[in-house]
Design a protein around this motif. Structure first.
Motif, PDB file in Angstrom:
ATOM      1  N   ALA A   1       0.831  -1.204   0.000  1.00 49.82           N
ATOM      2  CA  ALA A   1       0.000   0.000   0.000  1.00 49.82           C
ATOM      3  C   ALA A   1       0.868   1.258   0.000  1.00 49.82           C
ATOM      4  N   LEU A   2       1.920   1.200   0.755  1.00 50.24           N
ATOM      5  CA  LEU A   2       2.835   2.351   0.767  1.00 50.24           C
ATOM      6  C   LEU A   2       3.463   2.558  -0.606  1.00 50.24           C
ATOM      7  N   GLU A   3       3.794   1.407  -1.260  1.00 47.69           N
ATOM      8  CA  GLU A   3       4.387   1.516  -2.586  1.00 47.69           C
ATOM      9  C   GLU A   3       3.370   2.092  -3.581  1.00 47.69           C
ATOM     10  N   GLU A   4       2.094   1.580  -3.485  1.00 43.33           N
ATOM     11  CA  GLU A   4       1.047   2.112  -4.365  1.00 43.33           C
ATOM     12  C   GLU A   4       0.800   3.587  -4.089  1.00 43.33           C
ATOM     13  N   LEU A   5       0.811   3.928  -2.821  1.00 50.85           N
ATOM     14  CA  LEU A   5       0.623   5.333  -2.463  1.00 50.85           C
ATOM     15  C   LEU A   5       1.737   6.182  -3.060  1.00 50.85           C
ATOM     16  N   LYS A   6       2.923   5.623  -3.010  1.00 51.73           N
ATOM     17  CA  LYS A   6       4.053   6.345  -3.578  1.00 51.73           C
ATOM     18  C   LYS A   6       3.871   6.499  -5.088  1.00 51.73           C
ATOM     19  N   THR A   7       3.414   5.367  -5.729  1.00 53.07           N
ATOM     20  CA  THR A   7       3.168   5.425  -7.175  1.00 53.07           C
ATOM     21  C   THR A   7       2.081   6.440  -7.504  1.00 53.07           C
ATOM     22  N   ALA A   8       0.990   6.401  -6.671  1.00 48.38           N
ATOM     23  CA  ALA A   8      -0.107   7.347  -6.898  1.00 48.38           C
ATOM     24  C   ALA A   8       0.373   8.792  -6.748  1.00 48.38           C
ATOM     25  N   MET A   9       1.213   8.992  -5.786  1.00 46.74           N
ATOM     26  CA  MET A   9       1.747  10.343  -5.604  1.00 46.74           C
ATOM     27  C   MET A   9       2.583  10.754  -6.812  1.00 46.74           C
ATOM     28  N   ASP A  10       3.350   9.755  -7.328  1.00 47.42           N
ATOM     29  CA  ASP A  10       4.143  10.052  -8.527  1.00 47.42           C
ATOM     30  C   ASP A  10       3.236  10.378  -9.708  1.00 47.42           C
ATOM     31  N   GLN A  11       2.153   9.536  -9.850  1.00 44.56           N
ATOM     32  CA  GLN A  11       1.201   9.795 -10.935  1.00 44.56           C
ATOM     33  C   GLN A  11       0.516  11.145 -10.763  1.00 44.56           C
ATOM     34  N   LYS A  12       0.210  11.465  -9.519  1.00 43.27           N
ATOM     35  CA  LYS A  12      -0.408  12.759  -9.260  1.00 43.27           C
ATOM     36  C   LYS A  12       0.508  13.886  -9.721  1.00 43.27           C
TER      37      LYS A  12
END
Length: 620
Positions: free
Chosen positions: A166-177
């Motif tokens: 989840a932290l990794e996805e959150l990080k990815t989402a933040m990158d996508q954002k």
């Protein structure tokens, strides 16, 4: 007084009791203690010891008393001599008894202790078993706790792994954002650029309008040139005494007639351009407008004007006029559209009857014969197909679209052994209707139209698409199954005529053009006798007003026309010979009037009725 001696049995009992009472208390078995106790009791009974359980002294005195009484009774004679011995023995006996009592007491105490020990041992065993059970339960609970701990540990590890994911996805989402924010910024920039381009486009539009005005001027010049060309052609036509049958219209009239080319009035579209329905000078017309992107449009325009302006035929589309300014052709408007649309029942229209289809074949054959024998130059249509056959309000067919027609050379005759042709390296037309030899050699002849006519005739019979239709009909004829291939929506085909038309159409579709029949000498001879059956013009065919004055028994129930060769069938009704024969040859064994099965297929000539009809016709 001598001591009294105990009887042997008593002495042995005392000794035995002593021995037993002095037995070693160290024996650990509960069974030994009980056996010793029993022996002591037996010894005591043998010397008549009576013991009160509540008093130890009483027991001892009773024993001594019994002993003395026994001694006295056993030795009354030696009482004096044995007093001393008895006294000693008594003392010893008392001492022994005291010792025995002490031993008994000790043994009893030992017995009680042993019983307590046994009880304690049993209790200890019970407690030990309980402890073992408790231990086992604790071990089991411990294992369960360990398993639960392991499961919890696994779940904890999974939760930790999921948390990491989840932290990794959150990080990815933040990158996508961040990327999306960057893209939004880029979009804003592009939007500004597009706004600037729109401004530039508006400027270009203004330039294009100016260019359009320039092109309009060029078009006007071209129209002027066309007008000059028309005048020259009029002069040529006047000099050759050729009559022109069309008018010219202005572009403004064309625009007004089509409501400025309203899409709602568009009734067709082809390679040449679009066709609009319109009202021109209080007349309903069809206006074909040249497509601006058509490369051959102007050549086809002039070709069609040259052909249709100089000839008239009941089955050729009538050219009313032209608009050279817009490169437009104005035709008579035919409300029933093309034969192609009617065969497909486009717009849920009713299917064409077999009579109408045969009549259309007769009419198109007549039009082709007229074109091929035109003077001074025969004309080859070159693009005969259902889409170019238009039907009027009475389903009379008109052949149109002469854009790619060709004129034959004027030197020679069509009936000579030399076949006149027109050669090209770029064959045009609709592929499935085109003459295979024309495609192979580039030579266009009148037999090319015969091939196309054969395909159209097969479509009239079957209602099927043109592609592969010749093979289907050939196979049906070989298998004797032609009736299954005929278009049943046209009604009950007269089988004899249908079969005759199928063989004729296949002859027209021969690959070798020399094997195809001639339209005038062969095809027309087959089609012309069918005119009466399909409603074409005939001397015996009358209008509805004339038929109202004809005796009803003079009319064929099938053809609804005055009979020429009346025949009586097995149902008792009289029919035209051709009509009832076609009905029976089509596989019917029932009456056309009653739908009951006929007892036989015999047809008897009705000579009296025929004489009455002939007399009536002569009186008319």
């Amino acid at each position: 007084m001598p001591p009294r001696q105990l009887p042997v049995a008593q002495a042995e009992s005392v000794n035995e009791w002593e021995v037993n009472s002095r037995g070693s208390p160290s024996q650990g078995s509960g069974a030994s203690v009980w056996s010793s106790s029993e022996e002591v009791l037996e010894s005591t009974d043998s010397i008549s010891v009576v013991r009160d359980e509540g008093s130890e002294d009483g027991s001892t005195l009773s024993l001594i008393q019994d002993s003395e009484d026994g001694i006295y009774r056993s030795s009354p004679m030696n009482e004096s001599n044995e007093e001393r011995v008895d006294s000693e023995m008594l003392d010893k006996l008392k001492q022994a008894m005291a010792e025995a009592e002490n031993s008994k007491k000790e043994a009893f105490e030992e017995l009680v202790k042993r019983r307590r020990a046994e009880k304690d041992a049993i209790e200890a065993i019970r407690k030990a078993k309980e402890s073992e059970s408790i231990y086992a339960n604790e071990v089991k609970q411990r294992k369960e706790m360990e398993a639960l701990l392991a499961r919890d540990t696994l779940e904890l590890n999974n939760m930790k792994r999921h948390q990491d994911e989840a932290l990794e996805e959150l990080k990815t989402a933040m990158d996508q954002k961040m990327v999306l924010e960057s893209q939004m910024a880029e979009s804003d920039r592009l939007l500004k650029e597009l706004e600037e381009k729109i401004v530039s486009a508006v400027e270009l539009l203004v330039n294009f309008k100016q260019e359009r005005d320039r092109l309009q001027l060029e078009r006007d010049n071209a129209v002027q040139e066309a007008e000059e060309l028309r005048k020259r052609r009029e002069e040529e036509a006047t000099s050759s005494h050729t009559q022109q049958f069309f008018s010219e219209f202005s572009f403004s009239e064309i625009e007004a007639a089509t409501r400025n080319f309203d899409p709602c009035l568009k009734i067709g579209e082809g390679g040449y351009g679009s066709v609009f329905k319109g009202f021109l000078r209080n007349t309903e017309v069809a206006i074909k407008l040249l497509n601006s992107s058509s490369l051959q449009g102007r050549l086809e325009f002039q070709q069609e004007v040259d052909v249709l302006s100089k000839m008239r035929h009941p089955n050729l589309l009538t050219l009313i006029g032209t608009c050279p300014e817009a490169w437009s052709l104005v035709y008579e408007y035919l409300p029933n559209g093309s034969l192609e649309d009617r065969l497909a029942c486009k717009g849920n229209t009713a299917p064409l009857s077999w009579q109408t289809r045969i009549r259309i074949a007769v009419e198109i054959c007549s039009a082709l014969i007229f074109l091929h024998h035109n003077k001074p130059n025969g004309i080859i249509h070159g693009d005969l197909k259902p889409g170019n056959i238009i039907l009027d309000a009475n389903f009379i067919s008109k052949l149109g679209d002469f854009g790619i027609c060709r004129s034959l050379p004027s030197d020679g005759s069509l009936n000579t052994t030399t076949t006149l042709c027109w050669r090209t390296n770029n064959p045009k037309g609709t592929l499935v209707y085109m003459d295979p030899e024309f495609l192979a050699t580039g030579e266009l002849t009148t037999k090319s139209d015969v091939y196309s006519f054969g395909i159209v005739l097969l479509q009239l019979l079957t209602g099927r698409p043109a592609l592969g239709i010749t093979k289907e009909v050939e196979y049906a004829l070989e298998k004797g199954n032609l009736s299954a291939l005929l278009d049943c929506t046209a009604g009950d085909w007269p089988f004899v005529q249908a079969k005759q038309l199928a063989y004729l159409a296949l002859r027209c579709c021969e690959m070798n053009r020399k094997s195809r029949p001639d339209l005038m000498t062969e095809v027309w001879r087959v089609l012309e006798p069918m005119k009466a059956a399909c409603g074409a013009s005939s001397s015996s065919r009358m209008g509805s007003e004339e038929l109202s004055h004809v005796p009803s028994y003079f009319l064929c129930p099938i053809f609804q026309e005055v009979m020429r060769d009346p025949r009586v069938a097995a149902d008792g009704f009289t029919y035209e010979s051709e009509a009832i024969s076609g009905w029976l040859d089509g596989g019917h064994n029932t009456s056309p009037m009653t739908n009951l099965t006929l007892s036989n297929c015999d047809l008897i000539p009705n000579r009296s009725l025929r004489s009455a009809i002939e007399e009536w016709l002569q009186q008319r």
